[in-house]
Motif scaffolding. Structure first.
Motif: not given
Ligand code: COI
Length: 358
Positions: A236-239, A260-265, A298-308
């Motif tokens: 989607g719009t996330s890493n 992504g900032v959340t990706r890096d974090s 597990e699989v997860f996406a990361t982004g500022t809007a949805a976090v994880i």
């Protein structure tokens, strides 16, 4: 820095604040003020100001409306339990905005100046920073080309503005698994293209794939690389992250992926938890064989809007696979709690990521 001039809204213009809980959803409510600033070749960035929130006035020939010269960011301000307000790694967003701007032939911003403008705007709007757990004030800096011209060209005039809005969860399902459809028909970005810039075209070109995924009952799509349609890129719009055996894998930043900032974090936090963390290409075949052998935990996406966003179902080539029993996996939960813990001041921030605003 000096105070940015503010044109006050009349009491009648001020909006009635909604209930500031999780039911806010995402991106539907905006605050009372905007920060704005103009750019032209003679003056550079000039006329910084804060004005009441209002529609923008654009010439119908404004270049952004025709050829899409636009870059944006998304970051959040968090209210801690003691009432203080903090930003999370805001320089990373403004530095990325400048990299996106360079890619789109747009003028760079003075990071410290726009950061201070952001702080002043948030202080003015501090009553809009929601207090409920999981909520925040979303900050959307946006730069557009507003010279009126119809030849395809680099604009000589730009507008930069920052808008704010209180938000809850990005996905209606909140912190619950989302179902992902693997698209082999559409691609998000190719090397040399716009993939690592945060610009409108990337989002516009994602809509049809997302719509087709919705029709099939999925929330988002997993994008594969543009050339071989083989390697996972983003969701989607996330890493995207895959937890296989004891290795946490995410695709490398090789030009097609938004840094992504959340990706890096998440990479920092996972390393501090002594997980094996690898940035490498990962093929859909590898993901499927890990799924089939039970190694894909597990699989997860990361982004500022949805976090994880944990992934509950993954559907490559029409086959629907359940991941982590369709539930939030323990690592997704741990990383979510850790990052949210830092953002809301509940656990120690060993990285110096949080910056106090008010
Ligand atoms: C994010 O913050 O994860 C996003 O990229 C979504 C945003 C464009 C709404």
């Amino acid at each position: 820095m000096t105070e940015i001039p503010v044109t006050k809204a009349s009491p009648k213009e001020l909006k009635k604040k909604p209930a500031l809980g999780m039911e806010l959803g995402f991106g539907k409510i905006f605050t009372d003020y905007l920060f704005l600033m103009d750019h032209d070749p003679g003056q550079g960035w000039h006329h910084p100001r804060v004005e009441p929130y209002r529609p923008l006035s654009l010439d119908p020939a404004a270049l952004v409306l025709h050829y899409g010269q636009e870059v944006f960011e998304g970051l959040k301000a968090y209210r801690w339990r003691n009432g203080e307000i903090y930003l999370f790694r805001p320089r990373m967003n403004y530095e990325r905005l400048n990299r996106s701007a360079r890619r789109l032939c747009m003028p760079e911003l003075d990071v410290e100046f726009v950061l201070e403008a952001t702080r002043q705007l948030i202080r003015l709007e501090k009553d809009w920073v929601p207090p409920a757990p999981g909520t925040s004030l979303y900050i959307r800096p946006n730069m557009i080309a507003n010279e009126a011209a119809l030849g395809v060209q680099i604009s000589k005039k730009f507008l930069f503005y920052i808008m704010l809005g209180p938000v809850g969860a990005y996905y209606p399902q909140g912190f619950n698994p989302v179902d992902i459809y693997v698209t082999e028909k559409y691609i998000r970005a190719a090397r040399g293209g716009l993939g690592e810039a945060k610009t409108l075209a990337n989002y516009a070109s994602s809509l049809l794939a997302q719509e087709e995924a919705h029709e099939l009952g999925y929330t988002q799509v997993l994008w594969l690389d543009a050339i071989e349609r083989k390697y996972a890129e983003e969701v989607g719009t996330s890493n995207i992250f895959f937890y296989i055996d004891d290795e946490l894998v995410t695709p490398p930043l090789h030009g097609t992926i938004l840094p992504g900032v959340t990706r890096d974090s998440v990479l920092h936090i996972a390393r501090s938890l002594e997980l094996k963390v690898t940035e490498r290409m990962i093929s859909l075949d590898e993901v499927i064989s890990a799924l089939e052998s039970g190694k894909l935990k597990e699989v997860f996406a990361t982004g500022t809007a949805a976090v994880i966003s944990p992934v509950g179902k993954l559907a490559p080539r029409g086959k629907r696979h359940i991941i982590s029993g369709g539930k939030v996996g323990p690592l997704s939960r741990k990383l979510y709690d850790h990052i949210m813990g830092i953002q809301y001041g509940k656990i120690k921030d060993p990285y110096g990521w949080m910056e106090k605003v008010a």
